[in-house]
Each structure stands twice: as C-alpha cells, then as structure tokens.
Write an enzyme that holds these catalytic residues in place. Structure first.
Site, short mmCIF file in Angstrom:
data_model
loop_
_atom_site.label_atom_id
_atom_site.label_comp_id
_atom_site.label_asym_id
_atom_site.label_seq_id
_atom_site.Cartn_x
_atom_site.Cartn_y
_atom_site.Cartn_z
CB SER A 9 -0.78 -0.10 1.30
OG SER A 9 -1.80 1.37 1.52
CG HIS A 34 -4.49 -1.18 -1.51
ND1 HIS A 34 -5.41 -1.90 -2.21
CD2 HIS A 34 -4.74 -0.45 -0.79
CE1 HIS A 34 -6.54 -1.63 -1.49
NE2 HIS A 34 -5.94 -0.58 -0.50
CG ASP A 36 -5.30 2.99 0.69
OD1 ASP A 36 -6.19 2.40 0.46
OD2 ASP A 36 -4.05 2.64 1.51
CG MET A 70 -11.39 4.05 1.49
SD MET A 70 -10.02 4.03 2.79
CE MET A 70 -8.73 4.22 1.81
N GLY A 144 -9.02 5.44 6.74
CA GLY A 144 -8.81 6.70 7.05
C GLY A 144 -7.36 6.88 7.22
CG ASP A 177 -6.15 -1.89 3.65
OD1 ASP A 177 -5.04 -1.83 3.97
OD2 ASP A 177 -6.68 -1.15 2.75
N GLY A 178 -5.44 -3.37 6.56
CA GLY A 178 -5.52 -2.76 7.67
C GLY A 178 -4.79 -3.72 8.95
N GLY A 179 -3.66 -3.05 9.28
CA GLY A 179 -2.76 -3.88 10.59
C GLY A 179 -2.18 -4.92 10.09
#
Length: 227
Positions: A9, A34, A36, A70, A144, A177-179
C-alpha cells in the site's frame, strides 16, 4: 487454493520518492500496488487522485494498480481513475446507494470491480453482488489512516466469505487491508484471505525488499498450515 499475494500500500511509502519505493516493493515480490484514495468526507483524511495514478502508470507501466476509493459519490471519479491507469477499482458498500450500478460502471471502463466493507458492516450486505465482483476487500481497521491496530473480528468475516465462496461456487478473491504485519499475516491467511494489503509493514521501517520477503515467508508458511 487461490494464490497468496502481497499488495503493498503506497499510502505508507515516501511520497517524495513514490515511484522508487513502489517499484522496490514490486521488485521484491509484491504483486499489486494498493492505492488508497481518500476525500476527507467519507473518511477523515485526504490522500491522492487520478494524476498520481497517471504518473505512477508512466513510471511502472506493467503494474497492477488496485485503486481503493474511500470517497463519497465514487461514480463521479471512476472514469477518471480508469483513464489514469487503474487496473482494479473497489468501492465501499457504505458509500454506494446503487452498488450494483456502480460495480457495473467500473467494469464498463475496463477495470476489475471490487467491493469493500468497513469493520462494522456485516458480510451479508454483499450477498447480491458477490457474483459480479473480482474481489471483496475486508477492512481490518477503520479506514482513514495507516498504521492502525488490526481488528481481530475481521478474521470471522474473512472466514465467512471463504465459506460463501465455496458453497456458492464463486470466484471472487478475498482481500484484507489494515494492520497486516508479521504478527497478523499468518492469521489472515489461515482465515482465507489471499490478497494481503500491507503498508506500514512494507514501507515503515527497514529495507523495503527485506520487509516484503519476511511478510511473504510468513504468509506462505501459513498457507502450508492451511493446506
């Protein structure tokens, strides 16, 4: 078993040398970039738009660009991202009043359509579109910002999607996606995800190539366990 792929990302890359960092992550074994895209309305942050995608496309012409919108009113910008060089475009279920129409709009512009769900959105909200999407992206943090802690409940959603895919004989891919980091990537793979978005774990500290190698090794080790 679907192929496990690392999806770096660029949100966590050094924007002063974005093309160099992105290329380094792909050269080390990342499969997809990726991207964002945040508008400051749907999520509390602003990132980048079609011109950055267009510039990256010129720098890395053969890369797969996974553009994660997003944003509110994604239909307004889907044509611009497609023209800029997006390969996949995903939209949030929560942002789309006419989700079926939006996914078909993405496909009509020559991109693979994906759908995203936030941590509080149940998998059942996607029942009617699973047959037309290329991938389902499960957010394992509240969208975010990068560098957030992984939400463990997302593993149940990944497992549920994998089961639905098997029972219904569908072909969508499962992305998370995330962490996603060395301490979570094995759990994510065992749950059934195969497109693994990692930002801070790739670009945050140390050498990009070393980080990609370690993440892929951890993911592949979990694949063996899953098999």
């Amino acid at each position: 078993m679907p192929k496990i792929e690392l999806v770096p990302s660029i949100l966590s890359a050094n924007f002063a040398q974005l093309g160099t960092d992105a290329k380094a992550a792909l050269d080390a074994g990342g499969s997809v970039l990726h991207v964002d895209v945040m508008d400051g309305h749907f999520v509390p942050n602003i990132t980048l738009g079609p011109p950055v995608v267009q510039s990256l496309r010129k720098t890395i012409p053969d890369a797969i660009f996974d553009c994660h919108l997003m944003i509110e009113r994604p239909d307004d910008l889907i044509p611009a991202f497609a023209e800029a060089g997006a390969t996949w475009i995903s939209v949030h279920q929560e942002a789309c009043v006419h989700l079926d129409r939006t996914l078909h709009l993405i496909a009509s512009h020559g991109c693979e359509p994906g759908v995203v769900i936030n941590p509080a959105t149940p998998v059942e909200m996607l029942d009617e579109v699973l047959e037309i999407v290329h991938h389902v992206l499960v957010m394992s943090v509240n969208p975010g910002f990068g560098g957030q802690e992984f939400i463990r409940g997302s593993l149940r959603k990944i497992e549920a999607l994998a089961k639905i895919r098997e029972v219904r004989g569908l072909n969508f891919r499962i992305e998370v996606d995330g962490g996603v980091a060395l301490n979570t990537i094995a759990d994510v793979v065992r749950a059934g995800a195969e497109l693994l978005v990692a930002g801070n774990a790739v670009f945050g500290n140390g050498k990009i190539a070393d980080n990609v190698t370690k993440l892929l090794q951890a993911a592949k080790g979990a694949t063996v366990a899953r098999a």
